[in-house]
Write a protein that holds these residues in place. Structure first.
Motif, mmCIF file in Angstrom:
data_model
loop_
_atom_site.group_PDB
_atom_site.id
_atom_site.type_symbol
_atom_site.label_atom_id
_atom_site.label_comp_id
_atom_site.label_asym_id
_atom_site.label_seq_id
_atom_site.Cartn_x
_atom_site.Cartn_y
_atom_site.Cartn_z
ATOM 1 N N ILE A 27 -26.289 37.495 27.562
ATOM 2 C CA ILE A 27 -27.549 36.859 27.973
ATOM 3 C C ILE A 27 -28.516 37.907 28.502
ATOM 4 N N ALA A 28 -28.013 38.868 29.260
ATOM 5 C CA ALA A 28 -28.874 39.932 29.792
ATOM 6 C C ALA A 28 -29.477 40.759 28.661
ATOM 7 N N GLN A 29 -28.708 40.979 27.595
ATOM 8 C CA GLN A 29 -29.216 41.755 26.470
ATOM 9 C C GLN A 29 -30.230 40.957 25.655
ATOM 10 N N LYS A 30 -30.095 39.626 25.647
ATOM 11 C CA LYS A 30 -30.972 38.769 24.858
ATOM 12 C C LYS A 30 -32.388 38.731 25.424
ATOM 13 N N SER A 31 -32.507 38.757 26.720
ATOM 14 C CA SER A 31 -33.814 38.625 27.354
ATOM 15 C C SER A 31 -34.243 39.938 27.982
ATOM 16 N N ASN A 32 -35.441 40.346 27.669
ATOM 17 C CA ASN A 32 -35.980 41.580 28.267
ATOM 18 C C ASN A 32 -36.327 41.374 29.726
ATOM 19 N N ARG A 33 -36.857 40.203 30.050
ATOM 20 C CA ARG A 33 -37.324 39.944 31.410
ATOM 21 C C ARG A 33 -36.210 39.454 32.327
ATOM 22 N N GLY A 34 -35.144 38.942 31.776
ATOM 23 C CA GLY A 34 -34.068 38.418 32.607
ATOM 24 C C GLY A 34 -34.378 37.056 33.184
ATOM 25 N N GLU A 35 -35.399 36.389 32.652
ATOM 26 C CA GLU A 35 -35.772 35.058 33.146
ATOM 27 C C GLU A 35 -35.718 34.056 32.004
ATOM 28 N N PHE A 36 -35.260 32.865 32.328
ATOM 29 C CA PHE A 36 -35.170 31.792 31.351
ATOM 30 C C PHE A 36 -35.765 30.531 31.942
ATOM 31 N N THR A 37 -36.310 29.698 31.091
ATOM 32 C CA THR A 37 -36.820 28.412 31.555
ATOM 33 C C THR A 37 -35.659 27.439 31.682
ATOM 34 N N ARG A 38 -35.917 26.337 32.348
ATOM 35 C CA ARG A 38 -34.885 25.305 32.484
ATOM 36 C C ARG A 38 -34.535 24.743 31.107
ATOM 37 N N GLU A 39 -35.525 24.633 30.259
ATOM 38 C CA GLU A 39 -35.298 24.146 28.893
ATOM 39 C C GLU A 39 -34.360 25.087 28.146
ATOM 40 N N GLN A 40 -34.576 26.406 28.294
ATOM 41 C CA GLN A 40 -33.705 27.380 27.649
ATOM 42 C C GLN A 40 -32.280 27.287 28.197
ATOM 43 N N LEU A 41 -32.159 27.028 29.491
ATOM 44 C CA LEU A 41 -30.837 26.847 30.096
ATOM 45 C C LEU A 41 -30.093 25.708 29.414
ATOM 46 N N PHE A 42 -30.780 24.583 29.227
ATOM 47 C CA PHE A 42 -30.138 23.431 28.607
ATOM 48 C C PHE A 42 -29.848 23.689 27.121
ATOM 49 N N GLU A 43 -30.696 24.475 26.440
ATOM 50 C CA GLU A 43 -30.437 24.828 25.034
ATOM 51 C C GLU A 43 -29.182 25.687 24.921
ATOM 52 N N MET A 44 -29.060 26.677 25.823
ATOM 53 C CA MET A 44 -27.868 27.529 25.815
ATOM 54 C C MET A 44 -26.625 26.712 26.115
ATOM 55 N N ALA A 45 -26.746 25.780 27.048
ATOM 56 C CA ALA A 45 -25.607 24.936 27.399
ATOM 57 C C ALA A 45 -25.199 24.068 26.214
ATOM 58 N N ALA A 46 -26.182 23.556 25.479
ATOM 59 C CA ALA A 46 -25.883 22.730 24.309
ATOM 60 C C ALA A 46 -25.134 23.548 23.261
ATOM 61 N N GLU A 47 -25.511 24.822 23.106
ATOM 62 C CA GLU A 47 -24.814 25.693 22.159
ATOM 63 C C GLU A 47 -23.369 25.926 22.572
ATOM 64 N N LEU A 48 -23.096 25.802 23.854
ATOM 65 C CA LEU A 48 -21.727 25.970 24.367
ATOM 66 C C LEU A 48 -20.996 24.628 24.484
ATOM 67 N N ASP A 49 -21.590 23.584 23.892
ATOM 68 C CA ASP A 49 -21.031 22.226 23.925
ATOM 69 C C ASP A 49 -20.891 21.680 25.340
ATOM 70 N N LEU A 50 -21.839 22.017 26.200
ATOM 71 C CA LEU A 50 -21.868 21.477 27.554
ATOM 72 C C LEU A 50 -22.881 20.344 27.591
ATOM 73 N N THR A 51 -22.497 19.244 28.208
ATOM 74 C CA THR A 51 -23.401 18.096 28.275
ATOM 75 C C THR A 51 -24.502 18.367 29.290
ATOM 76 N N PRO A 52 -25.654 17.715 29.116
ATOM 77 C CA PRO A 52 -26.729 17.877 30.104
ATOM 78 C C PRO A 52 -26.287 17.473 31.512
ATOM 79 N N GLU A 53 -25.431 16.473 31.610
ATOM 80 C CA GLU A 53 -24.944 16.033 32.919
ATOM 81 C C GLU A 53 -24.127 17.138 33.599
ATOM 82 N N THR A 54 -23.300 17.827 32.806
ATOM 83 C CA THR A 54 -22.493 18.918 33.346
ATOM 84 C C THR A 54 -23.393 20.043 33.852
#
Length: 169
Positions: A27-54
């Motif tokens: 994740i650190a290598q993916k982002s130059n700024r080291g900052e992510f939006t809440r939407e990006q957090l939920f997108e990454m979680a979805a890619e890891l098969d994590l539910t929004p509730e989790t």
């Protein structure tokens, strides 16, 4: 230096801590700024098969940890402030007493006893405050936190009362 086949082979299983470390690096290598939006957090979680509730539950737990860390920092700052105040009183009072003793007899007598005894108690108090660990620290922190929350609630109640009073006038 030549690597053997066993050294270059990638592990097939990872412990949870290792997975977290690898993902953090990725994740650190993916982002130059080291900052992510809440939407990006939920997108990454979805890619890891994590539910929004989790993710929401984890986010809430993380926020609570951050709040607790801020309160502990404030508690440590409060303890340091208390020790500094006690030390200031010690210095002012004992400077006065030593000066008074020197003016009277030109040598230290009774003021030295007060200086040493008070210094001993001040040192023990400082040692006790800064060597609290584990359960002792947690008990002291919880006690401070209750007082802090009570003062905060009283202040908010008073402000609310003043606002209602101002609106009524």
């Amino acid at each position: 230096m030549k690597m053997t086949a066993t050294e270059t082979r990638i592990q097939q299983t990872y412990r949870q801590e290792e997975v977290q470390e690898i993902l953090q690096l990725a994740i650190a290598q993916k982002s130059n700024r080291g900052e992510f939006t809440r939407e990006q957090l939920f997108e990454m979680a979805a890619e890891l098969d994590l539910t929004p509730e989790t993710v929401q539950a984890a986010e809430k737990a993380w926020l609570n940890q951050q709040l607790d860390a801020q309160k502990r920092k404030a508690f440590d700052k409060y303890r340091w402030h208390q020790i500094k105040q006690k030390f200031g009183k010690y210095l002012i009072t004992n400077t006065f007493l030593v000066t008074l003793d020197l003016l009277k007899d030109s040598h230290l007598s009774w003021s030295l006893i007060i200086l040493l005894i008070w210094g001993l108690f001040l040192s023990l108090d400082a040692w006790k405050e800064y060597h609290l660990q584990g359960e002792e620290y947690d008990r002291a922190f919880e006690s401070w936190k209750r007082k802090y929350e009570l003062r905060r609630s009283a202040k908010l109640l008073w402000q609310s009362f003043k606002e209602r009073l101002n609106r009524a006038c």
